[in-house]
Design a protein around this motif. Structure first.
Motif, PDB file in Angstrom:
ATOM      1  N   GLY A 170     -81.640 -47.280 -28.140  1.00  0.00           N
ATOM      2  CA  GLY A 170     -82.492 -48.358 -27.644  1.00  0.00           C
ATOM      3  C   GLY A 170     -82.792 -48.214 -26.174  1.00  0.00           C
ATOM      4  O   GLY A 170     -82.437 -47.240 -25.525  1.00  0.00           O
ATOM      5  N   LEU A 211     -80.794 -51.259 -20.740  1.00  0.00           N
ATOM      6  CA  LEU A 211     -80.782 -52.650 -20.311  1.00  0.00           C
ATOM      7  C   LEU A 211     -80.116 -52.757 -18.948  1.00  0.00           C
ATOM      8  O   LEU A 211     -78.992 -52.310 -18.767  1.00  0.00           O
ATOM      9  N   HIS A 260     -90.012 -53.563 -17.814  1.00  0.00           N
ATOM     10  CA  HIS A 260     -90.250 -53.623 -19.267  1.00  0.00           C
ATOM     11  C   HIS A 260     -91.574 -54.326 -19.551  1.00  0.00           C
ATOM     12  O   HIS A 260     -92.383 -53.854 -20.347  1.00  0.00           O
ATOM     13  N   MET A 262     -81.070 -59.315 -20.007  1.00  0.00           N
ATOM     14  CA  MET A 262     -80.867 -58.226 -20.961  1.00  0.00           C
ATOM     15  C   MET A 262     -81.484 -58.570 -22.313  1.00  0.00           C
ATOM     16  O   MET A 262     -82.026 -57.699 -22.998  1.00  0.00           O
ATOM     17  N   GLU A 305     -85.117 -57.847 -21.919  1.00  0.00           N
ATOM     18  CA  GLU A 305     -85.358 -56.404 -21.895  1.00  0.00           C
ATOM     19  C   GLU A 305     -85.259 -55.774 -23.279  1.00  0.00           C
ATOM     20  O   GLU A 305     -85.862 -54.735 -23.524  1.00  0.00           O
ATOM     21  N   SER A 306     -84.526 -56.405 -24.187  1.00  0.00           N
ATOM     22  CA  SER A 306     -84.371 -55.837 -25.525  1.00  0.00           C
ATOM     23  C   SER A 306     -85.476 -56.271 -26.490  1.00  0.00           C
ATOM     24  O   SER A 306     -85.525 -55.807 -27.620  1.00  0.00           O
TER      25      SER A 306
END
Length: 101
Positions: free
Chosen positions: A28, A31, A41, A72, A75-76
């Motif tokens: 992935g 982060l 991002h 985070m 960001e994911s």
């Protein structure tokens, strides 16, 4: 014999590069838990808008996100969800415009 060794070496190089891509895909995104990472991002997900959107994001970010975990989480998000979170969806925008009338 030489061509067989070249073919084997080329096959090994291709296999290693594919494995690298798969590992990056499974691990992935990186982060950071920072406004800088969250805004990077956002800008990456919204190409063509560059510095203006980045500056706006960096200004608004500390007001929206209060901790590293929430950053985070942002960001994911997928690119579509990340842009919708910041800009709002078309349906939400239309709904809020009607409410102001």
């Amino acid at each position: 014999m030489r061509s067989a060794l070249r073919g084997l070496a080329l096959g090994l190089v291709i296999a290693l590069s594919l494995i690298g891509c798969i590992v990056r895909r499974l691990s992935g995104p990186q982060l950071t838990g920072t406004c800088d990472g969250a805004c990077a991002h956002y800008v990456q997900c919204k190409p063509g808008h560059g510095e203006l959107d980045r500056a706006r994001c960096l200004t608004e970010c500390p007001e929206v996100f209060s901790d590293r975990d929430s950053l985070m989480g942002y960001e994911s998000l997928s690119c579509e969800d990340a842009v919708d979170y910041v800009d709002g969806t078309a349906a939400q925008t239309a709904k809020s415009a009607r409410a102001r009338r």
